[in-house]
Scaffold this active site. Structure first.
Site, PDB file in Angstrom:
ATOM      1  N   LYS A 157      34.384   7.636  70.691  1.00 53.11           N
ATOM      2  CA  LYS A 157      35.651   8.198  71.597  1.00 53.11           C
ATOM      3  C   LYS A 157      36.622   9.041  70.348  1.00 53.11           C
ATOM      4  O   LYS A 157      36.622   8.771  69.686  1.00 53.11           O
ATOM      5  CB  LYS A 157      36.644   6.786  70.922  1.00 53.11           C
ATOM      6  CG  LYS A 157      37.814   6.464  71.975  1.00 53.11           C
ATOM      7  CD  LYS A 157      38.735   5.652  70.964  1.00 53.11           C
ATOM      8  CE  LYS A 157      39.542   7.022  70.135  1.00 53.11           C
ATOM      9  NZ  LYS A 157      40.606   7.534  70.692  1.00 53.11           N
ATOM     10  N   GLU A 232      34.179   8.740  57.384  1.00 47.75           N
ATOM     11  CA  GLU A 232      34.304  10.525  56.577  1.00 47.75           C
ATOM     12  C   GLU A 232      36.327  10.537  56.917  1.00 47.75           C
ATOM     13  O   GLU A 232      36.673  10.460  57.342  1.00 47.75           O
ATOM     14  CB  GLU A 232      33.646  12.000  58.070  1.00 47.75           C
ATOM     15  CG  GLU A 232      32.400  11.793  57.695  1.00 47.75           C
ATOM     16  CD  GLU A 232      31.923  12.315  56.136  1.00 47.75           C
ATOM     17  OE1 GLU A 232      32.652  12.351  55.600  1.00 47.75           O
ATOM     18  OE2 GLU A 232      30.877  12.437  55.992  1.00 47.75           O
ATOM     19  N   CYS A 266      40.975  17.763  56.440  1.00 48.29           N
ATOM     20  CA  CYS A 266      40.604  16.970  55.220  1.00 48.29           C
ATOM     21  C   CYS A 266      39.816  18.070  54.090  1.00 48.29           C
ATOM     22  O   CYS A 266      40.210  16.759  52.825  1.00 48.29           O
ATOM     23  CB  CYS A 266      39.727  16.240  55.707  1.00 48.29           C
ATOM     24  SG  CYS A 266      37.830  16.562  56.493  1.00 48.29           S
ATOM     25  N   GLU A 363      47.756  12.521  51.427  1.00 48.47           N
ATOM     26  CA  GLU A 363      47.778  13.722  51.756  1.00 48.47           C
ATOM     27  C   GLU A 363      48.939  14.798  53.020  1.00 48.47           C
ATOM     28  O   GLU A 363      48.988  13.966  53.762  1.00 48.47           O
ATOM     29  CB  GLU A 363      45.937  12.940  52.808  1.00 48.47           C
ATOM     30  CG  GLU A 363      45.395  14.084  53.997  1.00 48.47           C
ATOM     31  CD  GLU A 363      44.681  13.174  54.507  1.00 48.47           C
ATOM     32  OE1 GLU A 363      44.516  12.163  54.290  1.00 48.47           O
ATOM     33  OE2 GLU A 363      43.460  14.133  54.955  1.00 48.47           O
TER      34      GLU A 363
HETATM   35  P1  NAP Z   1      43.301   8.067  62.659  1.00 47.72           P
HETATM   36  O1  NAP Z   1      44.720   8.299  62.672  1.00 47.72           O
HETATM   37  O2  NAP Z   1      42.861   7.691  61.132  1.00 47.72           O
HETATM   38  O3  NAP Z   1      42.435   8.709  63.807  1.00 47.72           O
HETATM   39  C1  NAP Z   1      41.175   9.735  64.067  1.00 47.72           C
HETATM   40  C2  NAP Z   1      40.048   8.801  64.939  1.00 47.72           C
HETATM   41  O4  NAP Z   1      40.897   6.736  64.660  1.00 47.72           O
HETATM   42  C3  NAP Z   1      41.399   8.364  66.550  1.00 47.72           C
HETATM   43  O5  NAP Z   1      40.190   9.006  67.357  1.00 47.72           O
HETATM   44  C4  NAP Z   1      42.340   7.189  67.136  1.00 47.72           C
HETATM   45  O6  NAP Z   1      42.675   7.723  67.915  1.00 47.72           O
HETATM   46  C5  NAP Z   1      41.421   6.179  65.820  1.00 47.72           C
HETATM   47  N1  NAP Z   1      42.052   5.369  65.999  1.00 47.72           N
HETATM   48  C6  NAP Z   1      43.035   5.022  65.306  1.00 47.72           C
HETATM   49  N2  NAP Z   1      43.640   4.235  65.385  1.00 47.72           N
HETATM   50  C7  NAP Z   1      42.390   3.106  64.843  1.00 47.72           C
HETATM   51  C8  NAP Z   1      41.958   1.919  64.997  1.00 47.72           C
HETATM   52  N3  NAP Z   1      43.189   0.665  64.894  1.00 47.72           N
HETATM   53  N4  NAP Z   1      40.665   1.606  65.080  1.00 47.72           N
HETATM   54  C9  NAP Z   1      40.167   2.558  65.300  1.00 47.72           C
HETATM   55  N5  NAP Z   1      40.018   3.412  65.534  1.00 47.72           N
HETATM   56  C10 NAP Z   1      41.288   3.937  65.438  1.00 47.72           C
HETATM   57  O7  NAP Z   1      43.094  10.024  62.176  1.00 47.72           O
HETATM   58  P2  NAP Z   1      43.520  11.348  62.531  1.00 47.72           P
HETATM   59  O8  NAP Z   1      44.935  11.539  62.276  1.00 47.72           O
HETATM   60  O9  NAP Z   1      43.473  11.332  63.386  1.00 47.72           O
HETATM   61  O10 NAP Z   1      43.445  12.493  61.449  1.00 47.72           O
HETATM   62  C11 NAP Z   1      43.520  12.733  60.455  1.00 47.72           C
HETATM   63  C12 NAP Z   1      43.114  12.111  59.428  1.00 47.72           C
HETATM   64  O11 NAP Z   1      41.358  12.399  59.470  1.00 47.72           O
HETATM   65  C13 NAP Z   1      42.831  12.765  58.197  1.00 47.72           C
HETATM   66  O12 NAP Z   1      43.419  11.975  57.621  1.00 47.72           O
HETATM   67  C14 NAP Z   1      42.252  13.537  57.152  1.00 47.72           C
HETATM   68  O13 NAP Z   1      41.552  14.028  56.374  1.00 47.72           O
HETATM   69  C15 NAP Z   1      40.509  12.685  58.356  1.00 47.72           C
HETATM   70  N6  NAP Z   1      39.921  13.598  58.469  1.00 47.72           N
HETATM   71  C16 NAP Z   1      38.277  13.067  57.760  1.00 47.72           C
HETATM   72  C17 NAP Z   1      37.202  14.367  57.691  1.00 47.72           C
HETATM   73  C18 NAP Z   1      36.227  13.871  57.213  1.00 47.72           C
HETATM   74  O14 NAP Z   1      35.114  14.577  57.295  1.00 47.72           O
HETATM   75  N7  NAP Z   1      36.337  13.651  55.786  1.00 47.72           N
HETATM   76  C19 NAP Z   1      36.971  15.418  58.638  1.00 47.72           C
HETATM   77  C20 NAP Z   1      38.660  15.754  59.456  1.00 47.72           C
HETATM   78  C21 NAP Z   1      39.537  14.512  59.552  1.00 47.72           C
HETATM   79  P3  NAP Z   1      43.873   7.512  68.780  1.00 47.72           P
HETATM   80  O15 NAP Z   1      43.862   8.897  68.817  1.00 47.72           O
HETATM   81  O16 NAP Z   1      43.534   6.759  70.335  1.00 47.72           O
HETATM   82  O17 NAP Z   1      44.860   6.714  68.225  1.00 47.72           O
END
Ligand code: NAP
Length: 459
Positions: A157, A232, A266, A363
């Protein structure tokens, strides 16, 4: 009429396209398909799977410009960075096309004369993935490539902000010859998909890249079926500049790690700790360099810093800037934002940062660099580690002794010593503490998609 996900261009505020928002039944149908297809695909030998991956990477490279443009339109990052992301994604496919051929078992010397012991590896089953918007194709490739190389079927997804590049990227897998059902995507809200994925008994592995908060929710759901998970999650990377650092080099690497993807990665350095002896010199050089960065629509020539992904992201970064100013920080570069058309924030440097500022504790996910000074290396290490996150950390020193103290003392999974770009397909990547569980990349990156069996044979 079915519901749709509207994809917006964060640089213009205009609609790019729409995709169908799939229903729970649609998602379950795709999981069933992945489950059925696994029975067949797991039997395909590793060399044939590798050939499919090789062809997939070829097709992606042939369509690189188109995919890069889609990334820029839906994510905002400059076209050059988007093209770099496509190549980076392909490097994972290249790597696991080879690594899949090296999934070795072993024999164990027997403990009884008439026993033989054999360890074999096999694909874990259906893999479900959820990925973020900041690297719409690369974060997916890091999961899809090792999963299908190992013999798993895969369903992902993509983030609702950036499904278009992901869809194009995945459609090319079908063109490359993967049978239907081996690699699939679903487009729906994260919450809905997360519930279905984490509770499904047909999914054996859940791999997630995104925020720590969502990761925790998924872990709770995955517990219901004791699912194997990779997480991650978020980061809050410190960047330490020691008194003996090569300051010009530190500035260049700091700019690269801080402002890539407008600070929305991240592993972006989120807080800077600079030795008091060099703080003034470093801060001046850094601010001078940051002022040269060109901000704008990523499709325009020469743009180095694009917009924030959306209004929430913009508001959070602006809140961090104003909180830092309220608490005594001095803005020495940038500091202003505008969300009239697109969500743009000037690359910003703030000196005089203190421990109580939001930006030193959360963050930020934006183009802001707060600088705090330190007197001793122990103090810098203690401050750097004073966080629930443990993903990336950077340090700049020409001293072997101090470098080793930092390397051993910093509780982070990915360390850059005089290096602002410590990630590649052949390197294991992942976080400690609340930054995650498991590793992607390198030989470690295929392990999460494999199960181990021991056969004890009486002869
Ligand atoms: P996010 O809000 O957690 O969203 C990531 C994904 O999760 C999206 O596909 C989102 O779908 C989905 N999602 C949202 N709510 C959910 C739920 N309740 N259950 C299941 N899936 C859900 O994060 P983001 O804002 O996109 O990304 C930024 C974050 O990712 C930052 O904290 C960053 O540090 C982290 N990150 C970590 C890494 C790593 O390798 N450690 C790499 C990149 C990013 P929708 O878009 O449909 O809401």
């Amino acid at each position: 009429m079915s519901e749709e996900i509207i994809v917006m261009n964060p640089a213009t505020g205009e609609e790019v396209d729409r995709v169908k928002k799939e229903s729970r039944e649609d998602i379950e149908r795709k999981i069933d398909k992945a489950h059925e297809m696994f029975k067949q695909y797991r039997k395909k030998n590793a060399h044939d799977r590798s050939a499919l991956l090789v062809r997939w990477a070829e097709l992606i490279r042939e369509n690189k410009d188109e995919i890069a443009e889609l990334i820029t339109k839906e994510n905002g990052k400059p076209l050059k960075e988007a093209a770099g992301e496509v190549e980076y994604a392909c490097s994972y496919i290249d790597y696991y096309a080879e690594e899949g051929k090296r999934v070795y078992g072993r024999t164990i010397p027997q403990h009884e004369d008439d026993v033989r012991l054999v360890v074999t590896r096999q694909p874990i089953g259906v893999v479900a993935a959820i990925t973020p918007w900041n690297f719409p194709v690369a974060m997916m490739a890091r999961k899809a490539a090792p999963a299908v190389a190992a013999g798993c079927t895969f369903i992902v997804k993509p983030a609702s902000e950036t499904p278009l590049s992901a869809i194009r990227f995945l459609d090319l897998a079908l063109e490359a010859g993967f049978e239907e059902g081996v690699i699939q995507y679903v487009t729906a809200s994260g919450k809905d998909v997360g519930e279905v994925f984490s509770h499904s008994e047909k999914i054996m592995k859940l791999t997630f890249t995104g925020s720590t908060a969502v990761g925790k929710t998924l872990m709770e759901g995955a517990a219901s079926t004791v699912k194997n998970i990779t997480m991650e999650l978020g980061g809050h990377a410190p960047l330490v500049v020691n008194k003996d650092a090569d300051l010009d080099m530190a500035v260049e690497h700091a700019v690269a790690t801080k402002f890539r993807n407008s600070g929305q990665t991240c592993v972006c350095a989120n807080r800077f700790y600079v030795h008091e002896d060099v703080a003034e010199a470093f801060s001046q050089k850094f601010a001078d360099r940051v002022k040269t960065l060109k901000v704008g629509n990523g499709l325009d020539e020469g743009v180095e810093v694009g917009p924030m992904i959306n209004e929430d992201g913009y508001d959070k970064v602006m809140r961090h800037i104003s909180d830092a100013k309220d608490k005594g920080g001095q803005v020495t570069a940038g500091g202003e934002g505008s969300k009239d058309a697109g969500y743009f924030i000037e690359p910003t440097v703030i000196t005089g940062a203190t421990d109580d500022m939001l930006i030193m504790n959360e963050e930020t996910f934006g183009p802001v660099a707060p600088i705090q000074t330190f007197a001793t290396l122990d103090e810098a290490i203690e401050k750097a580690n004073d966080t629930e996150y443990g993903l990336a950390a950077y340090f700049f020193t020409e001293s072997y002794r101090d470098g080793i103290r930092l390397q051993e003392g910093l509780d982070f999974g990915v360390l850059g010593w005089n290096n602002g770009k410590p990630s590649a397909a052949h390197i294991p990547f992942g976080g400690l503490k609340e930054s995650g569980i498991g590793r992607e990349g390198g030989p470690e990156g295929i392990e999460p998609y494999l199960e181990t069996k021991i056969t004890s044979m009486k002869i």
